[in-house]
Scaffold this active site. Structure first.
Site, PDB file in Angstrom:
ATOM      1  N   CYS A  78       2.525   2.713  12.357  1.00  0.00           N
ATOM      2  CA  CYS A  78       3.785   3.549  12.017  1.00  0.00           C
ATOM      3  C   CYS A  78       3.732   4.483  13.014  1.00  0.00           C
ATOM      4  O   CYS A  78       5.003   4.905  13.411  1.00  0.00           O
ATOM      5  CB  CYS A  78       3.205   4.181  10.719  1.00  0.00           C
ATOM      6  SG  CYS A  78       2.359   3.118   9.683  1.00  0.00           S
TER       7      CYS A  78
ATOM      8  N   GLY B 133       0.951  -1.214   0.071  1.00  0.00           N
ATOM      9  CA  GLY B 133      -0.139   0.033   0.096  1.00  0.00           C
ATOM     10  C   GLY B 133       0.856   1.192   0.041  1.00  0.00           C
ATOM     11  O   GLY B 133       0.681   2.268  -0.862  1.00  0.00           O
TER      12      GLY B 133
ATOM     13  N   SER C 163      -3.677  -3.494  -0.619  1.00  0.00           N
ATOM     14  CA  SER C 163      -2.640  -4.001   0.026  1.00  0.00           C
ATOM     15  C   SER C 163      -3.222  -5.383   0.518  1.00  0.00           C
ATOM     16  O   SER C 163      -4.147  -5.772   0.843  1.00  0.00           O
ATOM     17  CB  SER C 163      -2.266  -3.255   1.264  1.00  0.00           C
ATOM     18  OG  SER C 163      -1.347  -3.876   2.000  1.00  0.00           O
TER      19      SER C 163
ATOM     20  N   ASN D  42      -7.935   4.161   8.669  1.00  0.00           N
ATOM     21  CA  ASN D  42      -7.313   3.098   9.430  1.00  0.00           C
ATOM     22  C   ASN D  42      -7.279   3.072  10.711  1.00  0.00           C
ATOM     23  O   ASN D  42      -7.187   2.092  11.624  1.00  0.00           O
ATOM     24  CB  ASN D  42      -5.864   2.739   8.968  1.00  0.00           C
ATOM     25  CG  ASN D  42      -5.226   3.868   8.910  1.00  0.00           C
ATOM     26  OD1 ASN D  42      -5.526   4.941   8.247  1.00  0.00           O
ATOM     27  ND2 ASN D  42      -3.887   3.870   9.706  1.00  0.00           N
TER      28      ASN D  42
ATOM     29  N   GLN E 163      -8.062  -0.271   3.534  1.00  0.00           N
ATOM     30  CA  GLN E 163      -8.900  -0.609   4.665  1.00  0.00           C
ATOM     31  C   GLN E 163     -10.241  -0.790   4.215  1.00  0.00           C
ATOM     32  O   GLN E 163     -11.285  -1.080   4.797  1.00  0.00           O
ATOM     33  CB  GLN E 163      -9.051   0.509   5.727  1.00  0.00           C
ATOM     34  CG  GLN E 163      -7.808   0.567   6.445  1.00  0.00           C
ATOM     35  CD  GLN E 163      -7.435  -0.569   7.483  1.00  0.00           C
ATOM     36  OE1 GLN E 163      -7.983  -1.654   7.644  1.00  0.00           O
ATOM     37  NE2 GLN E 163      -6.011  -0.683   7.850  1.00  0.00           N
TER      38      GLN E 163
ATOM     39  N   HIS F 192      -1.642  -7.279   3.166  1.00  0.00           N
ATOM     40  CA  HIS F 192      -1.622  -8.020   4.288  1.00  0.00           C
ATOM     41  C   HIS F 192      -2.610  -7.343   5.293  1.00  0.00           C
ATOM     42  O   HIS F 192      -2.587  -7.982   6.505  1.00  0.00           O
ATOM     43  CB  HIS F 192      -0.171  -7.837   5.007  1.00  0.00           C
ATOM     44  CG  HIS F 192      -0.111  -6.254   5.524  1.00  0.00           C
ATOM     45  ND1 HIS F 192       0.090  -5.786   6.613  1.00  0.00           N
ATOM     46  CD2 HIS F 192       0.241  -5.184   4.661  1.00  0.00           C
ATOM     47  CE1 HIS F 192       0.318  -4.623   6.517  1.00  0.00           C
ATOM     48  NE2 HIS F 192       0.571  -4.235   5.363  1.00  0.00           N
TER      49      HIS F 192
ATOM     50  N   THR G 195      11.486  -7.608 -10.920  1.00  0.00           N
ATOM     51  CA  THR G 195      11.314  -9.058 -11.282  1.00  0.00           C
ATOM     52  C   THR G 195       9.688  -9.079 -10.567  1.00  0.00           C
ATOM     53  O   THR G 195       9.760  -9.042  -9.203  1.00  0.00           O
ATOM     54  CB  THR G 195      12.315 -10.132 -10.700  1.00  0.00           C
ATOM     55  OG1 THR G 195      13.469  -9.794 -11.254  1.00  0.00           O
ATOM     56  CG2 THR G 195      11.723 -11.526 -10.877  1.00  0.00           C
TER      57      THR G 195
HETATM   58  C1  LIG Z   1      -1.793  -0.459   6.106  1.00  0.00           C
HETATM   59  C2  LIG Z   1      -2.239   0.848   5.313  1.00  0.00           C
HETATM   60  C3  LIG Z   1      -1.477   1.472   4.198  1.00  0.00           C
HETATM   61  C4  LIG Z   1      -0.124   0.701   3.983  1.00  0.00           C
HETATM   62  O1  LIG Z   1      -0.080  -0.460   3.246  1.00  0.00           O
HETATM   63  P1  LIG Z   1       1.364  -1.258   3.470  1.00  0.00           P
HETATM   64  O2  LIG Z   1       0.859  -2.527   2.501  1.00  0.00           O
HETATM   65  O3  LIG Z   1       1.463  -1.876   4.888  1.00  0.00           O
HETATM   66  O4  LIG Z   1       2.514  -0.558   2.739  1.00  0.00           O
HETATM   67  C5  LIG Z   1      -1.814   2.443   3.515  1.00  0.00           C
HETATM   68  N1  LIG Z   1      -2.975   3.013   3.675  1.00  0.00           N
HETATM   69  C6  LIG Z   1      -4.015   2.515   4.600  1.00  0.00           C
HETATM   70  C7  LIG Z   1      -5.039   3.110   5.084  1.00  0.00           C
HETATM   71  C8  LIG Z   1      -3.367   1.322   5.693  1.00  0.00           C
HETATM   72  O5  LIG Z   1      -4.149   1.022   6.549  1.00  0.00           O
END
Ligand SMILES: *Cc1c(COP(=O)(O)O)cnc(C)c1O
Length: 393
Positions: A327, A73, A201, A153, A181, A203, A239
């Site tokens: 973060c 993300g 994203s 988030n 999110q 995860h 890659t």
């Molecule tokens: C977690 C998150 C991101 C960042 O995504 P990553 O894959 O962890 O770099 C960006 N925006 C929001 C709203 C998030 O919750």
């Protein structure tokens, strides 16, 4: 041993079994470089194509080739903000975003400011909602990009994405949204919502870490962020990460397939959790929008308490929660999101985010409530601040 309970699903999730099964062959048998012309390469590219199709379908993109894989993300947000701004600089240098965006958007905007761009950070109301009137009021002839997150988030508030997209297009402005999110929490339709670029994203939705995607509508001009080979139709070198892409594609498919069931389940749990909190713990404030919100994120301010102390006590009981976004956790500053809501210092410091995942149960919530009641009471007993006014001593 304590039972371990994970209530930090907005920070990251485990990788689901279905997703892992999709990934495993890509580490062993299907190991070709997806850009190679031989059989090994074509087989790997087949996996990537399938994942791209799955994601395009889940968000109703017109074409699969509008999905570009990234390292997550953060990269997708950096790419959208920097790449769209720089590619469209001939039309103007003004960008509109909000004060409550993810750090990856805000930091990209800060970097653009140093390059001569002008950024408007729209305020939000006490519930975390940006106003459409405010947005329109700030649009100028130089405005080239509007970037507003779909779901916050920290507090779970959902912005009026479709109306924002429509407004942007009425003024000939490109619209990007950080939907990290939102995937699996709301129905996303990039055509209906008039989205030109959208960040996703892996995860946060039971997929692997270090993989994400940027949807870029065909015809939208964007500069590269990562230079290298001709991967991703010359737009993102490097890659291709086949195992992660396979898992991410599956994760998006499952999140979309199970959206209604998961949200209903989490809604029931959320309601029960909040009822219990209201009944058993006084002086608690729910942060975020009362209606326009995702079910999985519950942000509560416990008055007279330091959120970090509460987090640590809960951790001793095996319960994982968060004080702000991951973060910023660890920093002494309070969250920029809670500040934007106008929360005072005490309420911002006393905030805890509980984010529920699809494996949550009523039994787990009962355990959490029990520990929460005890920990809050314990901390309030030693708190220097009281309800009856000012400092205790
Ligand atoms: C977690 C998150 C991101 C960042 O995504 P990553 O894959 O962890 O770099 C960006 N925006 C929001 C709203 C998030 O919750």
């Amino acid at each position: 041993m304590n039972e371990k309970i994970y209530l930090d699903n907005a920070a990251t999730t485990y990788v689901s079994g279905e997703v892992l099964n999709e990934m495993l062959p890509c580490f062993s048998t299907i190991y070709g470089n997806a850009s190679s012309l031989h059989n090994f390469g074509r087989e790997a590219m087949g996996i990537v194509d399938r994942a791209r199709d799955r994601i395009a379908k889940a968000i109703n993109a017109k074409m699969s080739n509008e999905i570009y894989f990234t390292s997550g993300g953060t990269e997708a947000n950096n790419w959208a903000i920097m790449g769209l701004a720089l590619a469209n600089r001939n039309k103007g240098n003004h960008i509109i975003t909000t004060a409550i965006e993810h750090e990856s958007v805000l930091a990209s905007c800060k970097s653009l400011e140093q390059m001569g761009f002008e950024i408007t950070y729209l305020p939000v109301d006490q519930y975390g909602l940006a106003s459409l009137a405010d947005l329109m009021h700030n649009i100028k002839t130089e405005t080239i990009l509007i970037s507003m997150m779909s779901v916050n988030n920290e507090i779970g508030t959902i912005q009026n994405i479709k109306a924002i997209g429509k407004t942007a297009h009425e003024h000939g402005i490109i619209f990007h949204t950080d939907a990290v999110q939102a995937v699996g929490a709301l129905k996303l339709d990039v055509q209906d919502m008039e989205i030109d670029a959208m960040t996703m994203s892996g995860h946060k939705i039971y997929g692997p870490k270090g993989i994400g995607a940027l949807y870029i509508k065909n015809g939208i001009k964007i500069n590269n962020l990562i230079y290298g080979g001709s991967q991703e139709r010359n737009k993102r070198g490097g890659t291709i990460n086949v195992p992660s892409i396979a898992g991410f594609g599956k994760a998006v498919e499952i999140a979309t397939r199970d959206l209604a069931v998961n949200q209903q389940k989490i809604k029931t749990i959320r309601t029960y959790f909040l009822e219990q909190v209201n009944e058993k713990i006084p002086y608690v404030k729910l942060n975020g929008h009362p209606l326009q919100k995702v079910q999985g994120i519950v942000n509560l301010s416990f008055e007279m308490i330091d959120g970090e102390s509460l987090l640590m006590l809960l951790d001793l009981d095996g319960i994982a929660v968060s004080t702000g976004s991951a973060c910023t956790a660890g920093l002494a500053e309070t969250s920029h999101v809670l500040q934007a809501l106008g929360l005072g210092e005490e309420l911002a410091r006393g905030a805890i985010r509980f984010s529920f995942g699809k494996m949550i149960s009523k039994e787990k919530v009962d355990f959490v409530i029990d520990k929460l009641v005890k920990s809050v009471a314990k901390l309030r007993k030693i708190s220097p601040v009281t309800k009856t006014g000012g400092n205790k001593k």
